[in-house]
Write an enzyme that holds these catalytic residues in place. Structure first.
Site, PDB file in Angstrom:
ATOM      1  N   ASN A   1      -3.483   6.198  -2.216  1.00 55.50           N
ATOM      2  CA  ASN A   1      -3.259   6.256  -0.768  1.00 55.50           C
ATOM      3  C   ASN A   1      -2.682   7.593  -0.310  1.00 55.50           C
ATOM      4  O   ASN A   1      -2.875   7.989   0.839  1.00 55.50           O
ATOM      5  CB  ASN A   1      -2.405   5.079  -0.303  1.00 55.50           C
ATOM      6  CG  ASN A   1      -3.270   3.835  -0.138  1.00 55.50           C
ATOM      7  OD1 ASN A   1      -4.500   3.916  -0.145  1.00 55.50           O
ATOM      8  ND2 ASN A   1      -2.641   2.679  -0.014  1.00 55.50           N
TER       9      ASN A   1
ATOM     10  N   SER B   1       0.833  -1.222   0.000  1.00 54.44           N
ATOM     11  CA  SER B   1       0.000   0.000   0.000  1.00 54.44           C
ATOM     12  C   SER B   1       0.853   1.250   0.000  1.00 54.44           C
ATOM     13  O   SER B   1       0.323   2.350  -0.182  1.00 54.44           O
ATOM     14  CB  SER B   1      -0.859   0.063   1.270  1.00 54.44           C
ATOM     15  OG  SER B   1      -1.660  -1.046   1.419  1.00 54.44           O
TER      16      SER B   1
ATOM     17  N   HIS C   1      -0.934  -2.495  -7.064  1.00 58.01           N
ATOM     18  CA  HIS C   1      -1.668  -2.135  -5.855  1.00 58.01           C
ATOM     19  C   HIS C   1      -3.170  -2.285  -6.093  1.00 58.01           C
ATOM     20  O   HIS C   1      -3.808  -1.434  -6.720  1.00 58.01           O
ATOM     21  CB  HIS C   1      -1.318  -0.697  -5.416  1.00 58.01           C
ATOM     22  CG  HIS C   1      -2.058  -0.275  -4.195  1.00 58.01           C
ATOM     23  ND1 HIS C   1      -2.699   0.937  -4.072  1.00 58.01           N
ATOM     24  CD2 HIS C   1      -2.288  -0.923  -3.026  1.00 58.01           C
ATOM     25  CE1 HIS C   1      -3.270   1.018  -2.900  1.00 58.01           C
ATOM     26  NE2 HIS C   1      -3.038  -0.109  -2.235  1.00 58.01           N
TER      27      HIS C   1
ATOM     28  N   GLU D   1      -3.387   0.059  -9.285  1.00 65.27           N
ATOM     29  CA  GLU D   1      -2.265   0.946  -9.617  1.00 65.27           C
ATOM     30  C   GLU D   1      -1.047   0.078  -9.932  1.00 65.27           C
ATOM     31  O   GLU D   1      -0.692  -0.811  -9.150  1.00 65.27           O
ATOM     32  CB  GLU D   1      -1.932   1.859  -8.432  1.00 65.27           C
ATOM     33  CG  GLU D   1      -3.019   2.868  -8.139  1.00 65.27           C
ATOM     34  CD  GLU D   1      -2.731   3.705  -6.911  1.00 65.27           C
ATOM     35  OE1 GLU D   1      -2.687   4.935  -7.039  1.00 65.27           O
ATOM     36  OE2 GLU D   1      -2.547   3.141  -5.812  1.00 65.27           O
TER      37      GLU D   1
HETATM   38  N1  LIG Z   1      -5.969  -4.360   3.964  1.00 63.88           N
HETATM   39  C1  LIG Z   1      -6.166  -3.586   2.913  1.00 63.88           C
HETATM   40  O1  LIG Z   1      -7.204  -2.942   2.774  1.00 63.88           O
HETATM   41  C2  LIG Z   1      -5.125  -3.463   1.862  1.00 63.88           C
HETATM   42  C3  LIG Z   1      -3.844  -3.975   2.036  1.00 63.88           C
HETATM   43  N2  LIG Z   1      -2.930  -3.845   1.038  1.00 63.88           N
HETATM   44  C4  LIG Z   1      -1.592  -4.404   1.195  1.00 63.88           C
HETATM   45  O2  LIG Z   1      -1.644  -5.810   0.973  1.00 63.88           O
HETATM   46  C5  LIG Z   1      -0.686  -6.476   1.789  1.00 63.88           C
HETATM   47  C6  LIG Z   1      -1.389  -7.487   2.671  1.00 63.88           C
HETATM   48  O3  LIG Z   1      -2.318  -6.802   3.500  1.00 63.88           O
HETATM   49  P1  LIG Z   1      -3.532  -7.541   4.199  1.00 63.88           P
HETATM   50  O4  LIG Z   1      -4.091  -8.567   3.283  1.00 63.88           O
HETATM   51  O5  LIG Z   1      -4.403  -6.477   4.713  1.00 63.88           O
HETATM   52  O6  LIG Z   1      -2.770  -8.266   5.403  1.00 63.88           O
HETATM   53  P2  LIG Z   1      -3.308  -9.408   6.354  1.00 63.88           P
HETATM   54  O7  LIG Z   1      -2.630  -9.208   7.657  1.00 63.88           O
HETATM   55  O8  LIG Z   1      -4.792  -9.480   6.321  1.00 63.88           O
HETATM   56  O9  LIG Z   1      -2.762 -10.741   5.668  1.00 63.88           O
HETATM   57  C7  LIG Z   1      -1.389 -11.013   5.580  1.00 63.88           C
HETATM   58  C8  LIG Z   1      -1.129 -12.468   5.245  1.00 63.88           C
HETATM   59  O10 LIG Z   1       0.282 -12.702   5.288  1.00 63.88           O
HETATM   60  C9  LIG Z   1       0.599 -13.757   6.201  1.00 63.88           C
HETATM   61  N3  LIG Z   1       1.844 -13.440   6.904  1.00 63.88           N
HETATM   62  C10 LIG Z   1       1.978 -12.786   8.076  1.00 63.88           C
HETATM   63  N4  LIG Z   1       3.283 -12.665   8.389  1.00 63.88           N
HETATM   64  C11 LIG Z   1       3.971 -13.263   7.397  1.00 63.88           C
HETATM   65  C12 LIG Z   1       5.341 -13.507   7.151  1.00 63.88           C
HETATM   66  N5  LIG Z   1       6.259 -13.125   8.032  1.00 63.88           N
HETATM   67  N6  LIG Z   1       5.691 -14.151   6.017  1.00 63.88           N
HETATM   68  C13 LIG Z   1       4.766 -14.559   5.140  1.00 63.88           C
HETATM   69  N7  LIG Z   1       3.433 -14.381   5.324  1.00 63.88           N
HETATM   70  C14 LIG Z   1       3.056 -13.756   6.438  1.00 63.88           C
HETATM   71  C15 LIG Z   1      -0.588 -13.805   7.144  1.00 63.88           C
HETATM   72  O11 LIG Z   1      -0.707 -15.095   7.697  1.00 63.88           O
HETATM   73  C16 LIG Z   1      -1.735 -13.467   6.210  1.00 63.88           C
HETATM   74  O12 LIG Z   1      -2.115 -14.616   5.478  1.00 63.88           O
HETATM   75  C17 LIG Z   1       0.044  -5.382   2.570  1.00 63.88           C
HETATM   76  O13 LIG Z   1       1.194  -5.026   1.863  1.00 63.88           O
HETATM   77  C18 LIG Z   1      -0.973  -4.233   2.563  1.00 63.88           C
HETATM   78  O14 LIG Z   1      -0.393  -2.985   2.711  1.00 63.88           O
HETATM   79  C19 LIG Z   1      -3.216  -3.270  -0.165  1.00 63.88           C
HETATM   80  C20 LIG Z   1      -4.477  -2.758  -0.398  1.00 63.88           C
HETATM   81  C21 LIG Z   1      -5.503  -2.776   0.624  1.00 63.88           C
HETATM   82  O1  LIG Z   2      -8.462   1.100   0.411  1.00 59.92           O
HETATM   83  C1  LIG Z   2      -7.590   0.339   0.000  1.00 59.92           C
HETATM   84  O2  LIG Z   2      -7.826  -0.800  -0.364  1.00 59.92           O
HETATM   85  C2  LIG Z   2      -6.191   0.872  -0.159  1.00 59.92           C
HETATM   86  O3  LIG Z   2      -6.232   2.247  -0.216  1.00 59.92           O
HETATM   87  C3  LIG Z   2      -5.082   0.478   0.734  1.00 59.92           C
HETATM   88  O4  LIG Z   2      -4.035   0.220   0.181  1.00 59.92           O
HETATM   89  C4  LIG Z   2      -5.056   0.639   2.211  1.00 59.92           C
HETATM   90  O5  LIG Z   2      -4.197  -0.343   2.789  1.00 59.92           O
HETATM   91  C5  LIG Z   2      -6.322   0.732   2.977  1.00 59.92           C
HETATM   92  O6  LIG Z   2      -7.169  -0.346   2.838  1.00 59.92           O
HETATM   93  C6  LIG Z   2      -6.094   1.016   4.441  1.00 59.92           C
HETATM   94  O7  LIG Z   2      -6.979   2.047   4.731  1.00 59.92           O
END
Ligand SMILES: NC(=O)C1=CN([C@@H]2O[C@H](COP(=O)(O)OP(=O)(O)OC[C@H]3O[C@@H](n4cnc5c(N)ncnc54)[C@H](O)[C@@H]3O)[C@@H](O)[C@H]2O)C=CC1
Ligand SMILES: O=C(O)[C@@H](O)C(=O)[C@H](O)[C@@H](O)CO
Length: 309
Positions: free
Chosen positions: A190, A118, A139, A151
């Protein structure tokens, strides 16, 4: 590209796996724990069921999509023979760098390694890469199976083939990629989102509005407009002399803090993490199951409208 690997089965990973599987790709999704994979399978099934309920998919297509996804806790097994890897693990630079090191020691030079970060610029993600030319940022937005835009962020090292193949596969799975002209922390959306959140948090801290007031005001105004009429188009329709007056009168009064608000830090320290812990700006009693269902139900209606354009 046929074989897609998703690393991380959390908020983003499971939705991305669903998206690629719906588009006919062979998908492997990897999490460290079986429980995370079980949760991902449940969330994917629920999301596909809503699409069936809304006649955007039939039962057979749902079963086919489910059958295309393989779940594994084994990183090496997950990435072997992958054409395209989407890394969707936590937003912790060290963790991402360690994972890329393992990936590069296993996969061929042709494999594209993309990150769903993100925030991090590609330069930071590729600081130890053996082949930075095949790294790219894609992204996606939450929920990735429904939000149309992705993105794409490249840097000077990124190979044209990597950019083109990434663009093409995103189009193939039904997304509308926006390629940034140059890389910058947080990309387009973002940066704008955080600028908006800085002010929303300021309004809460100043006692001007509650979290609920802010959601009500934004959903019924900018939220209503922006799916069809972006912030720049809206200014043309308003008249730029009014935009100039609005920006001039308000900008000087906006928060310019560079600190994360203390109340947000406290919430995270107190395990108020949103649906993950049933407590955030709102309270939940089902880990957000109803909130996700309602959100996806509305987003699918909006997607149908956008697809008619
Ligand atoms: N949550 C959101 O709304 C958004 C998140 N992102 C990005 O996507 C990526 C993932 O975010 P989320 O899905 O929200 O995270 P999350 O915490 O929900 O999921 C992360 C996953 O990675 C695994 N994990 C944790 N530690 C680990 C490690 N050391 N090595 C390998 N796997 C590991 C977890 O078990 C889980 O399956 C991040 O880079 C975040 O910034 C991008 C857009 C939106
Ligand atoms: O809204 C989203 O999906 C994105 O802007 C992100 O990358 C962020 O991690 C967001 O979800 C956290 O507010």
């Amino acid at each position: 590209m046929k074989n897609i690997t998703i690393l991380g089965a959390g908020v983003m990973g499971h939705g991305a796996a669903q998206l690629f599987a719906q588009a006919g790709k062979n998908v492997r999704i990897r999490a460290r724990r079986e429980t995370s994979l079980e949760k991902a399978r449940e969330l994917i099934t629920n999301s596909l069921k809503i699409m069936v309920e809304k006649a955007m998919l039939n039962d057979q297509e749902m079963e086919q999509a489910l059958a295309r996804i393989t779940y594994t806790t084994d990183l090496h097994e997950a990435i072997q023979n992958a054409d395209f890897i989407l890394e969707s693990i936590p937003e912790v630079l060290e963790t991402k760098l360690e994972t890329y090191e393992i990936i590069e020691s296993v996969v061929s030079e042709d494999t594209i390694i993309s990150s769903n970060t993100s925030t991090f610029p590609l330069k930071e993600l590729t600081q130890n890469a053996k082949h930075p030319e095949r790294f790219i940022i894609t992204h996606f937005f939450n929920p990735p199976q429904l939000v149309p835009i992705v993105e794409i962020v490249k840097d000077d090292n990124t190979n044209e083939d990597t950019i083109n193949a990434t663009y093409d596969i995103l189009k193939e799975i039904g997304k509308s990629p926006v390629v940034l002209k140059k890389e910058i922390t947080g990309f387009i959306v973002n940066r704008v989102q955080v600028a908006m959140l800085r002010e929303a948090f300021h309004l809460m801290e100043e006692g001007v509005a509650t979290a609920e007031d802010i959601d009500t005001a934004m959903k019924g105004s900018m939220g209503f407009k922006w799916a069809f009429c972006g912030p720049m188009e809206s200014q043309d329709l308003a008249g730029l002399q009014t935009t100039e007056a609005m920006v001039g009168n308000i900008m000087q009064d906006l928060s310019n803090t560079r600190e994360v608000p203390s109340f947000l830090k406290e919430m995270v320290d107190n395990d108020q993490l949103g649906i993950r812990t049933n407590e955030g700006f709102y309270n939940y009693d089902d880990n957000g199951e109803n909130a996700i269902h309602t959100r996806d139900d509305h987003f699918l209606d909006l997607l149908k409208l956008l697809q008619q354009q």
